[in-house]
Design a protein around this motif. Structure first.
Motif, PDB file in Angstrom:
ATOM      1  N   ASN A  98       0.775  -1.187   0.061  1.00 53.82           N
ATOM      2  CA  ASN A  98      -0.089   0.098   0.225  1.00 53.82           C
ATOM      3  C   ASN A  98       0.815   1.256   0.122  1.00 53.82           C
ATOM      4  O   ASN A  98       2.150   1.245  -0.027  1.00 53.82           O
ATOM      5  N   GLU A  99       0.266   2.267  -0.067  1.00 54.36           N
ATOM      6  CA  GLU A  99       1.040   3.622  -0.056  1.00 54.36           C
ATOM      7  C   GLU A  99       1.884   3.885   1.087  1.00 54.36           C
ATOM      8  O   GLU A  99       2.557   4.887   1.021  1.00 54.36           O
ATOM      9  N   ASP A 100       1.545   3.214   2.239  1.00 59.97           N
ATOM     10  CA  ASP A 100       2.153   3.413   3.651  1.00 59.97           C
ATOM     11  C   ASP A 100       3.571   2.788   3.410  1.00 59.97           C
ATOM     12  O   ASP A 100       4.339   2.843   4.462  1.00 59.97           O
ATOM     13  N   GLY A 101       4.077   2.117   2.404  1.00 59.49           N
ATOM     14  CA  GLY A 101       5.264   1.524   2.224  1.00 59.49           C
ATOM     15  C   GLY A 101       5.538   0.162   2.724  1.00 59.49           C
ATOM     16  O   GLY A 101       6.454  -0.224   2.902  1.00 59.49           O
ATOM     17  N   HIS A 102       4.250  -0.386   3.468  1.00 56.64           N
ATOM     18  CA  HIS A 102       4.449  -1.778   3.904  1.00 56.64           C
ATOM     19  C   HIS A 102       4.691  -2.834   2.858  1.00 56.64           C
ATOM     20  O   HIS A 102       4.589  -2.572   1.339  1.00 56.64           O
ATOM     21  N   MET A 103       5.387  -3.798   3.176  1.00 57.21           N
ATOM     22  CA  MET A 103       5.641  -4.891   2.306  1.00 57.21           C
ATOM     23  C   MET A 103       4.232  -5.640   1.691  1.00 57.21           C
ATOM     24  O   MET A 103       3.524  -5.381   2.371  1.00 57.21           O
ATOM     25  N   PRO A 104       4.503  -5.999   0.458  1.00 55.84           N
ATOM     26  CA  PRO A 104       3.144  -6.940  -0.041  1.00 55.84           C
ATOM     27  C   PRO A 104       2.857  -7.704   0.840  1.00 55.84           C
ATOM     28  O   PRO A 104       3.868  -8.644   1.368  1.00 55.84           O
ATOM     29  N   GLN A 105       1.615  -8.138   0.910  1.00 56.48           N
ATOM     30  CA  GLN A 105       1.193  -9.274   1.690  1.00 56.48           C
ATOM     31  C   GLN A 105       1.190 -10.628   0.894  1.00 56.48           C
ATOM     32  O   GLN A 105       0.430 -10.860  -0.165  1.00 56.48           O
ATOM     33  N   ILE A 106       1.572 -11.628   1.491  1.00 59.08           N
ATOM     34  CA  ILE A 106       1.682 -12.933   0.857  1.00 59.08           C
ATOM     35  C   ILE A 106       1.131 -13.971   1.718  1.00 59.08           C
ATOM     36  O   ILE A 106       1.282 -14.178   3.053  1.00 59.08           O
ATOM     37  N   GLU A 107       0.133 -14.971   1.050  1.00 61.12           N
ATOM     38  CA  GLU A 107      -0.682 -15.689   1.846  1.00 61.12           C
ATOM     39  C   GLU A 107      -0.514 -17.438   1.248  1.00 61.12           C
ATOM     40  O   GLU A 107      -0.741 -17.196  -0.076  1.00 61.12           O
ATOM     41  N   PRO A 108      -0.272 -18.138   1.819  1.00 55.72           N
ATOM     42  CA  PRO A 108      -0.279 -19.371   0.956  1.00 55.72           C
ATOM     43  C   PRO A 108      -1.592 -19.760   0.292  1.00 55.72           C
ATOM     44  O   PRO A 108      -2.758 -19.676   0.794  1.00 55.72           O
ATOM     45  N   LYS A 109      -1.406 -20.248  -0.898  1.00 59.91           N
ATOM     46  CA  LYS A 109      -2.731 -20.759  -1.823  1.00 59.91           C
ATOM     47  C   LYS A 109      -2.777 -22.378  -1.521  1.00 59.91           C
ATOM     48  O   LYS A 109      -3.778 -22.524  -1.544  1.00 59.91           O
ATOM     49  N   GLU A 110      -1.626 -22.801  -2.306  1.00 58.58           N
ATOM     50  CA  GLU A 110      -1.667 -24.388  -2.238  1.00 58.58           C
ATOM     51  C   GLU A 110      -0.072 -24.846  -2.874  1.00 58.58           C
ATOM     52  O   GLU A 110       0.594 -23.921  -2.993  1.00 58.58           O
ATOM     53  N   GLN A 111      -0.165 -25.975  -2.710  1.00 61.62           N
ATOM     54  CA  GLN A 111       1.195 -26.739  -3.114  1.00 61.62           C
ATOM     55  C   GLN A 111       0.752 -27.788  -4.158  1.00 61.62           C
ATOM     56  O   GLN A 111      -0.035 -28.520  -3.919  1.00 61.62           O
ATOM     57  N   TRP A 112       1.316 -27.545  -5.243  1.00 60.90           N
ATOM     58  CA  TRP A 112       1.182 -28.681  -6.601  1.00 60.90           C
ATOM     59  C   TRP A 112       1.860 -29.756  -6.037  1.00 60.90           C
ATOM     60  O   TRP A 112       3.167 -29.758  -5.883  1.00 60.90           O
ATOM     61  N   ASP A 113       1.168 -30.719  -6.157  1.00 62.48           N
ATOM     62  CA  ASP A 113       1.740 -32.159  -5.629  1.00 62.48           C
ATOM     63  C   ASP A 113       1.850 -33.118  -6.857  1.00 62.48           C
ATOM     64  O   ASP A 113       1.422 -32.945  -7.862  1.00 62.48           O
ATOM     65  N   THR A 114       2.369 -34.273  -6.650  1.00 60.59           N
ATOM     66  CA  THR A 114       2.443 -35.339  -7.818  1.00 60.59           C
ATOM     67  C   THR A 114       1.142 -35.845  -8.261  1.00 60.59           C
ATOM     68  O   THR A 114       0.818 -36.040  -9.518  1.00 60.59           O
ATOM     69  N   LYS A 115       0.096 -35.785  -7.154  1.00 61.47           N
ATOM     70  CA  LYS A 115      -1.202 -36.098  -7.980  1.00 61.47           C
ATOM     71  C   LYS A 115      -1.890 -35.181  -8.756  1.00 61.47           C
ATOM     72  O   LYS A 115      -2.963 -35.598  -9.788  1.00 61.47           O
ATOM     73  N   HIS A 116      -1.834 -33.679  -8.600  1.00 62.51           N
ATOM     74  CA  HIS A 116      -2.243 -32.898  -9.462  1.00 62.51           C
ATOM     75  C   HIS A 116      -1.100 -31.873  -9.949  1.00 62.51           C
ATOM     76  O   HIS A 116      -1.075 -30.700  -9.872  1.00 62.51           O
ATOM     77  N   ALA A 117      -0.237 -32.444 -10.510  1.00 61.65           N
ATOM     78  CA  ALA A 117       1.221 -31.865 -11.031  1.00 61.65           C
ATOM     79  C   ALA A 117       1.060 -30.971 -12.028  1.00 61.65           C
ATOM     80  O   ALA A 117      -0.056 -31.168 -13.038  1.00 61.65           O
ATOM     81  N   ARG A 118       1.725 -30.007 -12.107  1.00 60.25           N
ATOM     82  CA  ARG A 118       1.879 -29.280 -13.388  1.00 60.25           C
ATOM     83  C   ARG A 118       3.223 -29.734 -13.912  1.00 60.25           C
ATOM     84  O   ARG A 118       4.252 -30.147 -13.210  1.00 60.25           O
ATOM     85  N   TYR A 119       3.564 -29.681 -15.313  1.00 69.15           N
ATOM     86  CA  TYR A 119       4.893 -30.211 -15.804  1.00 69.15           C
ATOM     87  C   TYR A 119       5.348 -29.031 -16.679  1.00 69.15           C
ATOM     88  O   TYR A 119       4.789 -28.180 -17.300  1.00 69.15           O
ATOM     89  N   ILE A 120       6.331 -29.030 -16.797  1.00 70.99           N
ATOM     90  CA  ILE A 120       7.567 -28.156 -17.648  1.00 70.99           C
ATOM     91  C   ILE A 120       8.506 -29.188 -18.437  1.00 70.99           C
ATOM     92  O   ILE A 120       8.369 -30.232 -18.314  1.00 70.99           O
ATOM     93  N   SER A 121       8.728 -28.437 -19.334  1.00 69.33           N
ATOM     94  CA  SER A 121       9.812 -28.925 -20.431  1.00 69.33           C
ATOM     95  C   SER A 121      11.265 -28.469 -19.972  1.00 69.33           C
ATOM     96  O   SER A 121      11.343 -27.324 -19.700  1.00 69.33           O
TER      97      SER A 121
END
Length: 385
Positions: free
Chosen positions: A115-138
């Motif tokens: 925000n404009e007060d100079g605070h750090m961006p806020q980070i909140e966990p969403k999910e962990q990609w696992d082997t059952k629901h994997a995303r793949y890269i080349s």
């Protein structure tokens, strides 16, 4: 296998043209070769016409640091893909076994801008990609898979830097002769040869132009799927200690992918934390929101880059000492397919002309759609054989 020569004329061997060397085109050629090999029809000739110098569309951009010889690298197209069906999982198995394709078990977070007060961006966990629901890269690059697919083709020629001109009614032979039904030409009017089947895998706006004066029976359906643009911002730093604290702070959640809230930005990807990417210099790829990109699609790219940099600075909170040293921006005019009510269009077949219009936009616009559309195309061609 690649070849720049024109197809031979006056032969009874079935000939198939594929316009576009993206993943849909490569999957189509691969599945055609496999299916026809089962039928012991190995004499088929397939030609892919690709307007650029490479195949696959899984775009990678990199720069080399002259001092160290190390690279920054950005997967500025599709970052990864999912596998939701058994058939697609079976299809990719050889490349998983060779480790060319690897699962990306990323830690995913929500990121809210500072925000404009100079605070750090806020980070909140969403999910962990696992082997059952994997995303793949080349690996080592997103382009590596497309090149591997092309190299493994046995009965397919790839004509690079070849733009196919729009089809016209006059190019279609009403009664199928021994050598061809449709003659294709390049933009200079040179004949590319005659083909029994023509498959167009270009984005729908380009397919619309290619087929506009051809008499294609499904012309009106090409406009049904709506596509949106995407701007991609690519950032690099000289070394890890120069990264903003949001990447390195012990108090911060470790993350690989961030979904950005209330911003022109959509997602942030940390490239050097992907599998088999640890040798990279710090590299971050940022995709803008598709709706924002579509609204600004025709604006000056430098103006867009400045706007995205402002948003990225808010998201990553860098200072003069931690600002990126490498900055680039790319515009994808046709990036995302908008599917109404989760219903995809499917391939468009004109049986009389033996023309097919396909592409990931005929599905859900993702990489698995490329496979499904390719399989649908192969069924349409081989069922009549």
């Amino acid at each position: 296998m690649t070849d720049h020569s024109a197809p031979s004329a006056h032969t009874s061997v079935p000939k198939i043209a594929i316009i576009g060397g993206g993943l849909t085109g490569l999957f189509t050629a691969t599945l055609l070769e496999r299916e026809l090999a089962k039928r012991q029809e190995s004499k088929v000739q397939i030609t892919i016409f690709e307007k650029s110098r490479s195949v696959g569309r899984l775009a990678t951009r990199y720069r080399t640091d002259e001092k160290t010889g190390n690279n920054w690298q950005w997967g500025f197209g599709a970052q990864c893909f999912t596998v939701k069906t058994d058939r697609f999982k079976q299809f990719i198995r050889p490349w998983l076994d060779s480790r060319l394709l690897q699962p990306w078990l990323a830690q995913v977070v929500h990121l809210t801008l500072a925000n404009e007060d100079g605070h750090m961006p806020q980070i909140e966990p969403k999910e962990q990609w696992d082997t059952k629901h994997a995303r793949y890269i080349s690996t080592p690059k997103m382009t590596s898979w497309g090149r591997a697919l092309a190299d493994e083709l046995q009965h397919t020629r790839i004509a690079f830097k070849t733009r196919v001109a729009p089809l016209h009614k006059a190019h279609f032979v009403e009664e199928n002769s021994a050598d061809s039904k449709t003659e294709l030409f390049d933009e200079e009017g040179n004949s590319l040869g005659g083909f029994d089947w023509v498959i167009c895998t270009a984005p729908n706006a380009q397919a619309l132009e290619l087929m506009a004066d051809s008499g294609f029976a499904r012309q009106a359906d090409i406009t049904k799927p709506k596509m949106q643009a995407c701007y991609t911002l690519m950032l690099g730093w000289d070394e890890v200690p120069q990264l903003p604290a949001i990447f390195t702070s012990q108090a911060s959640v470790r993350w690989d992918v961030a979904y950005v809230n209330n911003s022109p930005l959509d997602r942030i990807f940390i490239e050097h934390q992907k599998p088999a990417h640890s040798a990279l210099l710090p590299s971050v790829t940022i995709h803008a929101r598709n709706d924002w990109s579509e609204t600004h699609v025709d604006e000056d790219i430098e103006t867009i880059k400045a706007q995205l940099l402002t948003a990225a600075k808010q998201a990553l909170n860098w200072s003069a000492q931690t600002a990126p040293t490498q900055i680039d921006c790319h515009r994808w005019r046709y990036a995302a397919t908008i599917v109404d009510d989760n219903k995809s269009l499917g391939i468009l077949v004109d049986q009389r002309h033996q023309w097919i219009v396909s592409g990931d936009w005929c599905g859900h616009g993702n990489i698995e759609s490329c496979y499904k559309i390719a399989a649908e195309t192969v069924r349409a061609i081989t069922e009549g054989m």
